[in-house]
Design a protein around this motif. Structure first.
Motif, PDB file in Angstrom:
ATOM      1  N   LEU A 368       0.830  -1.197   0.000  1.00 60.42           N
ATOM      2  CA  LEU A 368       0.000   0.000   0.000  1.00 60.42           C
ATOM      3  C   LEU A 368       0.866   1.248   0.000  1.00 60.42           C
ATOM      4  O   LEU A 368       1.883   1.314   0.699  1.00 60.42           O
ATOM      5  CB  LEU A 368      -0.888   0.038   1.251  1.00 60.42           C
ATOM      6  N   ASN A 369       0.457   2.235  -0.763  1.00 61.43           N
ATOM      7  CA  ASN A 369       1.050   3.566  -0.736  1.00 61.43           C
ATOM      8  C   ASN A 369       0.334   4.347   0.360  1.00 61.43           C
ATOM      9  O   ASN A 369      -0.836   4.711   0.215  1.00 61.43           O
ATOM     10  CB  ASN A 369       0.882   4.226  -2.098  1.00 61.43           C
ATOM     11  N   THR A 370       1.014   4.613   1.455  1.00 61.59           N
ATOM     12  CA  THR A 370       0.350   5.250   2.593  1.00 61.59           C
ATOM     13  C   THR A 370       0.080   6.731   2.373  1.00 61.59           C
ATOM     14  O   THR A 370      -0.614   7.349   3.185  1.00 61.59           O
ATOM     15  CB  THR A 370       1.180   5.083   3.874  1.00 61.59           C
ATOM     16  N   ALA A 371       0.614   7.301   1.296  1.00 59.58           N
ATOM     17  CA  ALA A 371       0.339   8.708   1.002  1.00 59.58           C
ATOM     18  C   ALA A 371      -1.035   8.901   0.361  1.00 59.58           C
ATOM     19  O   ALA A 371      -1.541  10.027   0.322  1.00 59.58           O
ATOM     20  CB  ALA A 371       1.420   9.288   0.088  1.00 59.58           C
ATOM     21  N   ARG A 372      -1.627   7.831  -0.167  1.00 61.26           N
ATOM     22  CA  ARG A 372      -2.983   7.945  -0.710  1.00 61.26           C
ATOM     23  C   ARG A 372      -3.907   8.415   0.407  1.00 61.26           C
ATOM     24  O   ARG A 372      -3.933   7.811   1.491  1.00 61.26           O
ATOM     25  CB  ARG A 372      -3.454   6.599  -1.255  1.00 61.26           C
ATOM     26  N   PRO A 373      -4.661   9.478   0.216  1.00 59.84           N
ATOM     27  CA  PRO A 373      -5.440  10.062   1.331  1.00 59.84           C
ATOM     28  C   PRO A 373      -6.292   9.059   2.091  1.00 59.84           C
ATOM     29  O   PRO A 373      -6.318   9.062   3.328  1.00 59.84           O
ATOM     30  CB  PRO A 373      -6.286  11.123   0.628  1.00 59.84           C
ATOM     31  N   ALA A 374      -7.009   8.169   1.362  1.00 61.39           N
ATOM     32  CA  ALA A 374      -7.881   7.213   2.053  1.00 61.39           C
ATOM     33  C   ALA A 374      -7.065   6.249   2.895  1.00 61.39           C
ATOM     34  O   ALA A 374      -7.430   5.933   4.038  1.00 61.39           O
ATOM     35  CB  ALA A 374      -8.718   6.450   1.025  1.00 61.39           C
ATOM     36  N   VAL A 375      -5.955   5.773   2.351  1.00 63.63           N
ATOM     37  CA  VAL A 375      -5.091   4.841   3.074  1.00 63.63           C
ATOM     38  C   VAL A 375      -4.439   5.544   4.255  1.00 63.63           C
ATOM     39  O   VAL A 375      -4.391   5.008   5.374  1.00 63.63           O
ATOM     40  CB  VAL A 375      -4.026   4.249   2.133  1.00 63.63           C
ATOM     41  N   HIS A 376      -3.917   6.732   4.019  1.00 70.51           N
ATOM     42  CA  HIS A 376      -3.222   7.469   5.078  1.00 70.51           C
ATOM     43  C   HIS A 376      -4.144   7.725   6.265  1.00 70.51           C
ATOM     44  O   HIS A 376      -3.741   7.564   7.423  1.00 70.51           O
ATOM     45  CB  HIS A 376      -2.700   8.792   4.525  1.00 70.51           C
ATOM     46  N   ALA A 377      -5.388   8.103   5.968  1.00 68.91           N
ATOM     47  CA  ALA A 377      -6.324   8.408   7.050  1.00 68.91           C
ATOM     48  C   ALA A 377      -6.578   7.199   7.917  1.00 68.91           C
ATOM     49  O   ALA A 377      -6.622   7.291   9.155  1.00 68.91           O
ATOM     50  CB  ALA A 377      -7.633   8.934   6.461  1.00 68.91           C
ATOM     51  N   VAL A 378      -6.754   6.053   7.295  1.00 67.42           N
ATOM     52  CA  VAL A 378      -7.060   4.847   8.054  1.00 67.42           C
ATOM     53  C   VAL A 378      -5.838   4.319   8.802  1.00 67.42           C
ATOM     54  O   VAL A 378      -5.913   3.963   9.979  1.00 67.42           O
ATOM     55  CB  VAL A 378      -7.632   3.761   7.122  1.00 67.42           C
ATOM     56  N   LEU A 379      -4.672   4.281   8.136  1.00 68.70           N
ATOM     57  CA  LEU A 379      -3.482   3.706   8.752  1.00 68.70           C
ATOM     58  C   LEU A 379      -2.814   4.648   9.746  1.00 68.70           C
ATOM     59  O   LEU A 379      -1.895   4.243  10.460  1.00 68.70           O
ATOM     60  CB  LEU A 379      -2.487   3.271   7.681  1.00 68.70           C
TER      61      LEU A 379
END
Length: 445
Positions: A368-379
């Protein structure tokens, strides 16, 4: 976005499957772009899958993005023997021989099948390049090798300045009254009233640097590399002397000193390589606890820093931090410090962990690319994260192997490999071959 919104169906939009195909990391290389520092972690020091995938990424960075060095969480002199081998400068007949200086516990961390395969690949790749500048080097960043580094400094001086070698022996003889390695030195200072060797090791480092110009009048880049090797050994002795003083004081400073040393070695390494080939690029292999930004974890709350944090502070957007996680499987680890390598079962991850979240909402093996807004918010929500080092104690796992972390801030990318297996030591033992009996502990402890 809340945790509940990133369901299994939504995860498919963000997960990049890891299937073993050559295209697995195309998007990861796009994320890395032309950045100079890629720090790749591991959630244990004994998982085959972490080592294999880290090597796959590294090979592509070397072949496709021009990376010029691999720097690992290993002792400087031991790794430099590997460097001489991959550069075609040693008499070692194969990678197994080149790795034979890794004798100190935990030897399996570098003397294993996955590292052996990578080192042989690196040697074959370098043999195909005539120009030494285009060959890829292999270095260690750690500071445990007090005695080996002392011997390396003296050996270097024996070849270039025998008189100075005699003076170096006299300075370093300060350590002779305690014998053994660095831990014995630290114990003697803390409990036996031994006299510190700080002045001697500082004086030796200063003297070596003072005479650098004279030593470098020999021909070519090989002389430059050998002086750099000796200088870093002298610097290591200086920092190791301080480190072994600190470890018996039970202070955060011993961890910080070690990671500052490794980050400083990385700084020195890139400066050295840039003198030979401008804009060098380095891949770093270390544990997640060193690679992930400490400011996003309990470590930072305790006042601890690490290499990943320092890389972001010093190099900014030139660095990429990549972490690994797993849900369950097997791992090579010991039950106590200095103990034999065992093949242990990794228990199913704690329900309130990042690993369990990936297990229930992911697709098995993905990144996962953690900079993606949806991913970053959750992680970026605090959860438990598991860390297995060279010791694994499943009986006390919650207290000894978990810490709270905001994974989306800790790393720029995360690889989750749901079920993983232990790496294979080059020296297998009956206790490793037998493995751990079936799980006998309740999963929630």
């Amino acid at each position: 976005m809340t945790i509940s919104t990133l369901t299994a169906s939504a995860m498919s939009e963000y997960c990049h499957p890891v299937t073993g195909e050559n295209t697995d990391y195309d998007s990861l290389l796009d994320l890395i772009g032309d950045r100079r520092f890629v720090l790749i972690g591991e959630a244990s020091h004994g998982t085959h899958d972490f080592y294999r995938e880290r090597a796959r990424i590294t090979r592509r960075l070397i072949d496709e993005r021009g990376f010029t060095a691999v720097a690992v969480e290993a002792d400087w002199p031991d790794a430099y023997r590997v460097n001489r081998y991959v550069m075609g400068q040693s008499a070692d007949r194969d990678a197994n021989a080149a790795l034979s200086d890794f004798r100190r516990f935990p030897a399996w961390m570098w003397r294993n099948r996955d590292v052996l395969t990578f080192v042989e690949w690196l040697r074959a790749r370098n043999d195909a390049h005539v120009n030494a500048i285009t060959k890829v080097r292999f270095y260690g960043l750690d500071l445990y090798s007090l005695r080996a580094s002392i011997e390396a400094v003296v050996d270097y001086l024996d070849h270039v300045d025998p008189d100075e070698a005699k003076r170096a022996r006299a300075r370093y003889s300060c350590f002779d009254h305690v014998g053994g390695e660095g831990q014995q030195y630290g114990y003697a200072l803390a409990h036996l009233g031994a006299i510190p060797c700080e002045n001697e090791v500082v004086r030796q480092l200063i003297e070596l640097r003072r005479k650098a110009d004279a030593y470098l009048r020999r021909d070519g880049w090989v002389a430059d590399d050998e002086f750099f090797f000796a200088e870093q050994n002298a610097r290591l002795v200086r920092n190791a002397e301080e480190y072994y003083q600190q470890i018996y004081r039970a202070e955060v400073s011993s961890w910080n000193l070690r990671d500052r040393h490794m980050a400083g070695t990385l700084d020195a390494l890139i400066a050295h390589l840039d003198r030979q080939c401008p804009r060098s690029k380095v891949v770093v292999w270390e544990h997640n606890s060193h690679v992930g930004d400490a400011r996003s974890t309990e470590m930072g709350e305790r006042g601890e820093l690490n290499v990943g944090q320092l890389a972001r502070e010093r190099y900014g957007n030139e660095s990429v931090l990549i972490g690994f996680t797993t849900y369950d499987g097997t791992v090579t680890a010991a039950s106590e410090w200095g103990g034999p390598a065992e093949r242990k079962r990794v228990r199913a991850a704690s329900p309130d962990s990042h690993e369990a979240f990936f297990h229930h909402n992911g697709s098995g093996r993905f990144w996962l690319n953690t900079a993606r807004p949806a991913v970053h918010a959750v992680l970026s929500a605090p959860r438990l994260e598991r860390a297995i080092g060279v010791i694994y104690r499943p009986q006390t796992e919650r207290g000894s192997h978990y810490f709270h972390a905001r994974l989306g801030e800790q790393f720029d990318a995360v690889l989750h490999l749901d079920h993983t297996r232990a790496l294979e030591p080059l020296e297998r033992t009956s206790i490793w071959d037998t493995g751990e009996p079936p799980e006998t502990y309740p999963s929630g402890i």
